[in-house]
Design an enzyme around this catalytic site. Structure first.
Site, PDB file in Angstrom:
ATOM      1  CD  GLU A 264      -2.921  -1.043   2.406  1.00 42.61           C
ATOM      2  OE1 GLU A 264      -2.862  -0.041   3.163  1.00 42.61           O
ATOM      3  OE2 GLU A 264      -3.739  -1.958   2.570  1.00 42.61           O
ATOM      4  CG  HIS A 282      -6.158   0.786   4.722  1.00 45.56           C
ATOM      5  ND1 HIS A 282      -4.932   0.223   4.927  1.00 45.56           N
ATOM      6  CD2 HIS A 282      -6.831   0.613   5.894  1.00 45.56           C
ATOM      7  CE1 HIS A 282      -4.845  -0.260   6.151  1.00 45.56           C
ATOM      8  NE2 HIS A 282      -5.990  -0.029   6.757  1.00 45.56           N
TER       9      HIS A 282
END
Length: 530
Positions: A264, A282
């Protein structure tokens, strides 16, 4: 004393900033520093506390420059961006806010389940593109289906509660879930293999550890029910992404919805592009309520620690409530000094440390006291040890730390802390208490009663209880111009083993120590400091 100083290096709400100010803490709000490593590292040494989200990376390099830092507060659950072992070694408390965004994350998982069951994102794109593909998007009902929850802690339990309300059957795999707790929240506790075989939908709510990494591997995915749907709003890496893509391609997995990924920000991923895959960036904690909650919670926790010594939701230290902190503080000092005294007397390798709590202190939160005792014992050998790192250091060195509690009156004192250091040559023990003035005192050494206050510089002498010793010791100290502040004596019996423990105004030279050792009645002499 000057007010504690806190740096906020990520975006936190104004209300959180105001909490620090209202509590009398000097706070600098610098959210731009989270992405500027050099500028952040350059000023971190000026602060007692650091409040962060996920952008700030607290590395070993940063901690090396954070000489004043006492606490790091993470507004959120994950502390992947903090080098916790390095912080622990430096005695820095690392806190998070594990419950501030629990409901939000659980709701996101439920939303992903519905989106997956009814293909809502795909249907939305198709409809807005001008295609009325009513027959293409045939969904499934969730009512009556079996939901398998991997990890039934705080968030998992909230998901279970919502799912039961939606008339799903819920099975849960969690080694730490007790049968009583499973009954309380209305889930059936099962083994992982049973969950994989029975679940129509699987949702994950466990932390990322070596044991949970790829808990849904290619092998475990093969054991799932054909047509299963998988939701992951917990941590990237819990599911083998390559293996999941293959299972999606084969149709064994009907669909998946992920909010978290191995890498990420996720700009590329094996799962991207599959028609039965739903992805969000997220967003589990991304609601205004959750962001406000965790910001306020971390500000309160940090302020309580910096001002009162209260420790809440610490990753690397036992919790201490604001009510407990004032009562524990003098006993922490007692445990540390008793341990330090015994550590300074011990030269052989240490095998174990036993701390016995007698009387009222046995009903207190003794984990902090035990950390203080271990710190004191090991400090003569390890100068950088602290209360945060001590339990880990002891465990790494194979030193067995044992707590014993004896509540109720067991002596003439309301509370007694007794420490025994088991070294390879012999055990050593001492006991102490805290008087009503809040000052710790040593009341027993080698099972010999004594009454002595701790002082910065002290002289400890073991001797035979024979006439002439006290006069000769006083003469040696007087001739060396050593001033004695207090003088405490104890003995087993008349003419037997005896102890002298006295406070002196300055350290004693080696030559004076040699003169004391040469006194006929002396068996051993040591200078100790606190």
């Amino acid at each position: 004393m000057p007010a504690p100083k806190v740096l906020i290096s990520d975006a936190l709400s104004d209300a959180a900033v105001q909490i620090f100010r209202d509590r009398g803490i000097d706070v600098d709000f610098r959210p731009e520093l989270g992405k500027d490593k050099d500028a952040f590292a350059a000023i971190i040494g000026d602060y007692d506390g650091l409040a962060i989200r996920s952008a700030t990376k607290v590395t070993q390099k940063v901690l090396d420059r954070a000489g004043r830092l006492r606490v790091i507060g993470r507004a959120g659950i994950g502390v992947d961006n903090v080098d916790v072992p390095a912080a622990t070694a430096r005695g820095v408390i690392v806190m998070n806010t594990p419950f501030g965004n629990s409901i939000t994350t659980a709701e996101h998982a439920i939303a992903m389940m519905f989106a997956l069951a009814r293909q809502i994102p795909q249907a939305d794109l198709s409809t807005q593109a001008g295609r009325w593909e009513k027959n293409r998007f045939m969904g499934v009902e969730l009512t009556g289906k079996t939901l398998g929850i991997i990890g039934c802690g705080n968030i998992g339990a909230i998901v279970a509660d919502r799912a039961i309300g939606l008339k799903l059957k819920v099975v849960a795999y969690d080694p730490y879930l007790s049968p009583e707790r499973a009954i309380e929240i209305g889930v059936e506790k099962v083994d992982l293999d049973v969950l994989l075989a029975r679940a129509d939908v699987i949702t994950l709510h466990v932390p990322m550890t070596e044991k949970t990494r790829n808990i849904l591997s290619s092998e475990s995915l093969a054991r799932t029910k054909p047509g299963v749907r998988i939701v992951n709003c917990a941590r990237g890496g819990l599911v083998d992404e390559v293996a999941l893509r293959a299972a999606l391609d084969s149709g064994h997995v009907a669909g998946a919805a992920f909010d978290v990924f191995v890498e990420e920000p996720a700009t590329e991923n094996p799962l991207f592009g599959h028609p039965n895959m739903i992805c969000t960036p997220h967003l589990g904690a991304a609601t205004s309520e959750a962001q406000e909650n965790v910001a306020l919670q971390v500000a309160e926790q940090m302020a309580d620690y910096l001002l009162q010594g209260a420790i809440t939701n610490a990753i690397n230290f036992p919790s201490i409530t604001a009510d407990e902190a004032p009562r524990l503080k003098p006993f922490v000092a007692l445990a540390d000094r008793l341990g330090s005294f015994l550590g300074q007397l011990t030269e052989a390798p240490i095998k174990g440390i036993r701390i016995t709590y007698e009387g009222a202190v046995a009903s207190m939160n003794t984990r902090a006291l035990t950390s203080a005792a271990v710190t004191g014992v090991l400090r003569p050998f390890l100068a950088d040890i602290n209360m945060v790192s001590a339990p880990i250091v002891a465990r790494e060195r194979g030193i067995v730390v044992e707590e014993v509690k004896r509540e109720g009156a067991v002596s003439d004192y309301e509370s007694v802390v007794r420490i025994t250091v088991d070294a390879e040559d012999m055990p050593r023990d001492a006991a102490g208490t805290v008087f009503h003035d809040g000052k710790p005192r040593i009341i027993e050494i080698r099972s010999i009663p004594i009454d002595a206050a701790f002082a910065p510089h002290m002289l400890y002498v073991r001797n035979h209880d024979k006439p002439g010793f006290i006069g000769r010791l006083g003469s040696v100290l007087g001739e060396a111009n050593v001033n004695v502040a207090t003088f405490s004596l104890g003995r087993e019996e008349e003419g037997g083993n005896a102890i002298c423990f006295c406070a002196i105004d300055a350290p004693i030279s080696e030559s004076v120590m040699a003169e004391i050792a040469a006194i006929p009645q002396v068996k051993r002499v040591r200078a100790v400091s606190f």
